[in-house]
Design a protein around this motif. Structure first.
Motif, PDB file in Angstrom:
ATOM      1  N   SER A  61       0.829  -1.190   0.000  1.00  0.00           N
ATOM      2  CA  SER A  61       0.000   0.000   0.000  1.00  0.00           C
ATOM      3  C   SER A  61       0.865   1.241   0.000  1.00  0.00           C
ATOM      4  O   SER A  61       1.820   1.342   0.752  1.00  0.00           O
ATOM      5  CB  SER A  61      -0.903   0.013   1.239  1.00  0.00           C
ATOM      6  OG  SER A  61      -1.626   1.199   1.309  1.00  0.00           O
ATOM      7  N   GLN A  63      -0.088   5.363  -0.123  1.00  0.00           N
ATOM      8  CA  GLN A  63      -1.071   6.440  -0.277  1.00  0.00           C
ATOM      9  C   GLN A  63      -2.406   5.890  -0.759  1.00  0.00           C
ATOM     10  O   GLN A  63      -3.080   6.471  -1.574  1.00  0.00           O
ATOM     11  CB  GLN A  63      -0.556   7.488  -1.271  1.00  0.00           C
ATOM     12  CG  GLN A  63       0.779   8.125  -0.880  1.00  0.00           C
ATOM     13  CD  GLN A  63       0.707   8.820   0.457  1.00  0.00           C
ATOM     14  OE1 GLN A  63      -0.287   9.484   0.765  1.00  0.00           O
ATOM     15  NE2 GLN A  63       1.755   8.694   1.277  1.00  0.00           N
ATOM     16  N   GLY A  64      -2.770   4.749  -0.210  1.00  0.00           N
ATOM     17  CA  GLY A  64      -4.075   4.196  -0.534  1.00  0.00           C
ATOM     18  C   GLY A  64      -4.147   3.523  -1.873  1.00  0.00           C
ATOM     19  O   GLY A  64      -5.211   3.151  -2.314  1.00  0.00           O
ATOM     20  N   ARG A  65      -2.986   3.351  -2.569  1.00  0.00           N
ATOM     21  CA  ARG A  65      -3.027   2.716  -3.879  1.00  0.00           C
ATOM     22  C   ARG A  65      -2.109   1.509  -3.872  1.00  0.00           C
ATOM     23  O   ARG A  65      -1.298   1.301  -2.970  1.00  0.00           O
ATOM     24  CB  ARG A  65      -2.612   3.695  -4.972  1.00  0.00           C
ATOM     25  CG  ARG A  65      -3.534   4.883  -5.106  1.00  0.00           C
ATOM     26  CD  ARG A  65      -3.220   5.669  -6.366  1.00  0.00           C
ATOM     27  NE  ARG A  65      -3.405   4.873  -7.565  1.00  0.00           N
ATOM     28  CZ  ARG A  65      -4.579   4.708  -8.161  1.00  0.00           C
ATOM     29  NH1 ARG A  65      -5.670   5.257  -7.660  1.00  0.00           N
ATOM     30  NH2 ARG A  65      -4.684   3.982  -9.261  1.00  0.00           N
ATOM     31  N   ARG A 137     -13.909   0.626  -6.335  1.00  0.00           N
ATOM     32  CA  ARG A 137     -13.489   0.877  -4.949  1.00  0.00           C
ATOM     33  C   ARG A 137     -12.205   0.111  -4.613  1.00  0.00           C
ATOM     34  O   ARG A 137     -11.333   0.624  -3.912  1.00  0.00           O
ATOM     35  CB  ARG A 137     -14.602   0.456  -3.986  1.00  0.00           C
ATOM     36  CG  ARG A 137     -15.908   1.210  -4.140  1.00  0.00           C
ATOM     37  CD  ARG A 137     -15.835   2.594  -3.510  1.00  0.00           C
ATOM     38  NE  ARG A 137     -17.048   3.349  -3.744  1.00  0.00           N
ATOM     39  CZ  ARG A 137     -18.131   3.303  -2.972  1.00  0.00           C
ATOM     40  NH1 ARG A 137     -18.144   2.490  -1.929  1.00  0.00           N
ATOM     41  NH2 ARG A 137     -19.186   4.034  -3.243  1.00  0.00           N
ATOM     42  N   GLU A 139      -9.742  -0.760  -6.416  1.00  0.00           N
ATOM     43  CA  GLU A 139      -8.525  -0.204  -7.002  1.00  0.00           C
ATOM     44  C   GLU A 139      -7.833   0.767  -6.064  1.00  0.00           C
ATOM     45  O   GLU A 139      -6.623   1.004  -6.170  1.00  0.00           O
ATOM     46  CB  GLU A 139      -8.850   0.493  -8.327  1.00  0.00           C
ATOM     47  CG  GLU A 139      -9.153  -0.469  -9.466  1.00  0.00           C
ATOM     48  CD  GLU A 139      -9.360   0.272 -10.771  1.00  0.00           C
ATOM     49  OE1 GLU A 139      -9.906   1.405 -10.712  1.00  0.00           O
ATOM     50  OE2 GLU A 139      -8.998  -0.260 -11.819  1.00  0.00           O
ATOM     51  N   HIS A 140      -8.576   1.345  -5.133  1.00  0.00           N
ATOM     52  CA  HIS A 140      -8.038   2.353  -4.220  1.00  0.00           C
ATOM     53  C   HIS A 140      -8.030   1.872  -2.770  1.00  0.00           C
ATOM     54  O   HIS A 140      -7.748   2.671  -1.872  1.00  0.00           O
ATOM     55  CB  HIS A 140      -8.860   3.641  -4.323  1.00  0.00           C
ATOM     56  CG  HIS A 140      -8.869   4.216  -5.708  1.00  0.00           C
ATOM     57  ND1 HIS A 140      -7.860   5.012  -6.182  1.00  0.00           N
ATOM     58  CD2 HIS A 140      -9.764   4.075  -6.727  1.00  0.00           C
ATOM     59  CE1 HIS A 140      -8.131   5.370  -7.434  1.00  0.00           C
ATOM     60  NE2 HIS A 140      -9.280   4.811  -7.785  1.00  0.00           N
ATOM     61  N   ASP A 141      -8.356   0.609  -2.518  1.00  0.00           N
ATOM     62  CA  ASP A 141      -8.418   0.134  -1.136  1.00  0.00           C
ATOM     63  C   ASP A 141      -7.730  -1.224  -1.037  1.00  0.00           C
ATOM     64  O   ASP A 141      -8.345  -2.269  -1.244  1.00  0.00           O
ATOM     65  CB  ASP A 141      -9.879   0.008  -0.683  1.00  0.00           C
ATOM     66  CG  ASP A 141      -9.996  -0.165   0.830  1.00  0.00           C
ATOM     67  OD1 ASP A 141      -9.115  -0.819   1.419  1.00  0.00           O
ATOM     68  OD2 ASP A 141     -10.966   0.342   1.412  1.00  0.00           O
TER      69      ASP A 141
END
Length: 780
Positions: A61, A63-65, A137, A139-141
């Motif tokens: 992970s 920055q959330g990506r 969702r 893709e970012h978590d």
């Protein structure tokens, strides 16, 4: 067999059975397990510690990506297509205890992913839309992506099912005459260039003409063309009028086609999708014999050019897009050849001048010719005059008329009376009851009828009539024997089936208030497994008896028979088989016994069956009808059970707040049953199950701490009662809730406790716990 979670189970022992339902497409959890660290409440954490499930799945992970290759691998696992397919698989496989368990877990994770209550998708468009929302969702978590990756890895995306070779077609008749033209037409359809058109043939002809024999001969001659197997389903052995529905036909076929099929998808759509996958790129022959409607076979039309579907119809064809091939009557030349092969040249020659009239009455019909050959072998070729003088010949009926004329009168009487019932499996016990004779006499009569080709033998010492034979015997029963004797015979047959079913149902569920006590007369069964086996063996006759009783005005008998089907749908998963009888009985109860406990019980059974078959809206209507009837009857226990069922229906639709309200209402109703009142002895189990269901609904709402308390309370109650299997079920729920909260060490301890309690026969439940263990990060 399957044991489902539903109200009413609270009043039975809740033991595992030999073959409970399991999630569709379940993969090996050992190959998917990866250890991961438990969460630690420290102020400064690394990205891997912040997202332990992402770390377990190999996600980094930033920055959330996602980052690097391992994160990309997880994204591949949770690709849009994979999510869509998984949602379809879970929805289609949501039958039985563990199918519902996976459905609930998936719904809980969907809610966490979307951040709001999301109803269960009801079709392909809704599934695709939900999968698209979740994919965006994820893709970012990384944390949630890791959760989904583990869920998909442990419970599997539908792979390529293994096509079994099957048992093949039944043997073709030894003496098969002059169907070469018909066979060539069928072979051309089976081997022509596909050109984007499915290979389908509809083989038809009048009853007895030889359609089945022709299909079996084709399979024998073309065996090498179908290296992946030949599969045969005969629809005439069903108890339902008009034969089984589309889902029932698919179920019978898939049981043969899929290696180790386990529980099949409960919905018609799910079964058809599995049929498409199992036949993809295969070369196989599928024969559906005695089909009666387009709906039964429309979903079987192959989408691959290697599969040849042969639909056999006894009578007029229906509107199936297929190569239509009619089986025509044999000419006199080939009819004589068949007679010589079957009876011998000397017996045919002995017929002399009567042979032309014999051929005329047979009309080139294969069944009639076989019956005539049997007559010629006796050395008594004399023929009675035909029943019809107007030229409208019915070869099969004429053959049966001649055959029954040669039977002893008591045997002919038994055959006519038994034909009135259209029993799928006529054994000595039932035949003796119908004819009101001792069993040993009935056994001799059945053997005589088989020798005369009036009856056909089946496994397990059972017998059946050919459809046209049965119709003739039933039509002549009244004129020959009188209406009173016919009615009395039907009543005796119904009583015999009811007595056996009552004994079996009580033995299968000895502590359930939904089954009657065993009768004081008749033969009982030793234990639950023996009772259930007897119910399964008698299922066809019991289902048939429900409609027969309703037809003859025996309303109470029809309703009592339908209630004996409860263990079949609860423990054996015979939902397709019992559904027609339950629909009829619920309608009958609504008309003749409205607002009674009986009506409530039958609507409840119907709702449970419809829910297991994935027909949620119909199930809810039936459940509400059950609730109305139980309230009108003032039956508090039945009212609470119906409310609880409504809660389960909401739970299975991922409507967790509504489900929680219903479970809380059911609990309140149960608590109104005072000591000494009816149902008081069942309260400990009922209240424990209600608390378990409340905990499951709370989990779906994201209220994990409250869920843990409710589920722990349920575990404690079940332990106090010595309910090992129900304790294991509640422990499984508790382990999943702890996993949701990141308390995986505690979850693993609960999994181990559940495994120790489970019977070895509860294989699907054990498999589910193995997968859950992998999701919690520890494989053993």
């Amino acid at each position: 067999m399957a044991t489902a979670t539903f109200p009413g189970a609270e009043f039975q022992q809740g033991r595992p059975v030999a073959d409970p339902s399991r999630p569709s497409g379940q993969a090996s959890a050992r190959s998917c397990a990866r250890p991961r660290p438990a969460r630690a409440p420290v102020p400064d954490v690394t990205p891997s510690e912040m997202f332990p499930r992402a770390a377990a799945a190999g996600i980094q992970s930033g920055q959330g990506r996602f980052g690097d290759q391992e994160g990309a691998d997880v994204l591949e696992v949770v690709a849009l297509s994979a999510l869509t397919t998984f949602l379809m698989s879970v929805g289609n496989g949501a039958a039985g205890e563990m199918g519902k368990q996976l459905l609930l877990s998936t719904g809980t994770l969907v809610r966490r992913t979307t951040g709001r209550r999301t109803p269960l998708p009801s079709g392909p468009e809704e599934r695709a839309a939900l999968a698209g929302l979740m994919h965006a969702r994820l893709e970012h978590d990384p944390r949630l992506a890791g959760e989904w990756a583990l869920l998909l890895r442990t419970h599997g995306q539908p792979g390529t099912p293994v096509l079994a070779r099957g048992s093949g077609l039944p043997p073709a008749p030894r003496h098969f005459t002059n169907r070469q033209k018909t066979l060539r037409r069928l072979a051309r359809e089976a081997t022509r260039p596909a050109d984007g058109r499915p290979r389908v043939a509809l083989l038809f002809g009048p009853p007895g003409i030889g359609t089945t024999a022709t299909a079996l001969r084709l399979g024998a001659e073309q065996h090498a063309r179908f290296p992946d197997g030949q599969f045969y389903v005969d629809l005439r052995d069903t108890a339902a009028d008009g034969g089984p529905g589309p889902g029932g036909v698919l179920q019978r076929l898939l049981r043969q086609m899929v290696t180790d099929p386990g529980p099949l998808p409960p919905t018609d759509a799910g079964r058809e999708e599995l049929y498409r996958r199992v036949t993809a790129d295969r070369r196989a022959l599928v024969v559906v014999d005695h089909a009666t409607s387009l709906a039964q076979v429309r979903g079987l039309v192959p989408s691959t050019d290697g599969v040849f579907l042969l639909v056999v119809v006894s009578g007029q064809p229906f509107a199936l897009e297929a190569e239509r091939v009619e089986v025509e009557p044999l000419s006199d030349r080939y009819a004589v050849r068949m007679l010589r092969e079957l009876a011998g040249r000397e017996h045919v020659a002995h017929a002399g001048a009567q042979l032309p009239r014999l051929l005329g009455q047979c009309g080139g019909n294969a069944f009639a010719l076989r019956a005539a050959a049997g007559q010629l072998r006796t050395g008594q070729p004399a023929l009675p005059p035909p029943a019809s003088q107007d030229g409208d010949r019915h070869p099969v009926r004429e053959a049966v008329r001649h055959a029954t004329g040669r039977l002893r009168p008591p045997t002919a009487r038994l055959c006519r009376l038994a034909a009135l019932g259209a029993w799928p499996g006529l054994d000595t016990h039932l035949a003796a009851a119908v004819a009101d004779v001792p069993p040993d006499e009935a056994a001799g009569m059945l053997a005589e009828a088989v020798d005369a080709q009036v009856l056909e033998s089946l496994p397990d010492d059972r017998h059946r009539f050919r459809p046209e034979v049965r119709r003739y015997l039933a039509d002549t029963a009244g004129p020959e024997l009188g209406v009173a004797e016919c009615s009395a015979a039907v009543a005796r047959g119904l009583d015999a089936v009811l007595n056996r079913a009552l004994h079996a149902a009580h033995a299968a569920l000895p502590e359930s208030w939904r089954t009657e006590p065993a009768p004081s007369h008749g033969t009982g069964y030793g234990d639950e497994s023996e009772g259930l086996r007897a119910l399964v063996a008698e299922a066809g006759n019991t289902v048939r008896a429900v409609s027969l009783a309703e037809e003859y005005g025996h309303v109470s008998t029809a309703l009592r028979l339908a209630r004996t089907l409860w263990p079949l749908q609860l423990k054996a998963g015979h939902w397709d088989d019992v559904l027609p009888a339950l629909r009829l009985a619920a309608r009958c109860a609504g008309t003749h016994r409205p607002g009674t406990r009986t009506a409530g019980a039958l609507h409840f059974q119907l709702a449970h069956c419809l829910d297991q078959l994935g027909r949620g809206q119909d199930a809810e209507r039936a459940a509400r009808a059950a609730l109305d009837s139980e309230r009108a009857a003032g039956h508090l226990r039945g009212e609470a059970s119906a409310v609880e069922l409504l809660g389960l229906l909401r739970l299975h639709q991922w409507d967790y707040p509504a489900a929680y309200e219903r479970f809380t209402e059911a609990k309140s109703l149960y608590e109104q049953i005072a000591p000494g009142q009816e149902g008081a002895e069942d309260l400990p189990r009922a209240l424990a199950l209600a608390e378990r269901h409340r905990g499951r609904a709370l989990r779906g709402m994201g209220r994990t701490e409250e869920s843990q308390r409710s589920l722990q309370h349920a575990v404690d109650r079940f332990e106090e009662q010595g309910e090992r299997y129900n304790t294991a079920r509640a422990l499984t729920d508790l382990a999943e809730t702890l996993h949701d909260a990141g308390r995986d060490t505690e979850a693993l301890a609960r999994i181990s406790e559940a495994e120790r309690l489970l019977d070895p026969a509860a294989v699907p439940h054990r498999q589910y716990l193995t997968a859950l263990r992998s999701r919690c990060g520890s494989a053993e």
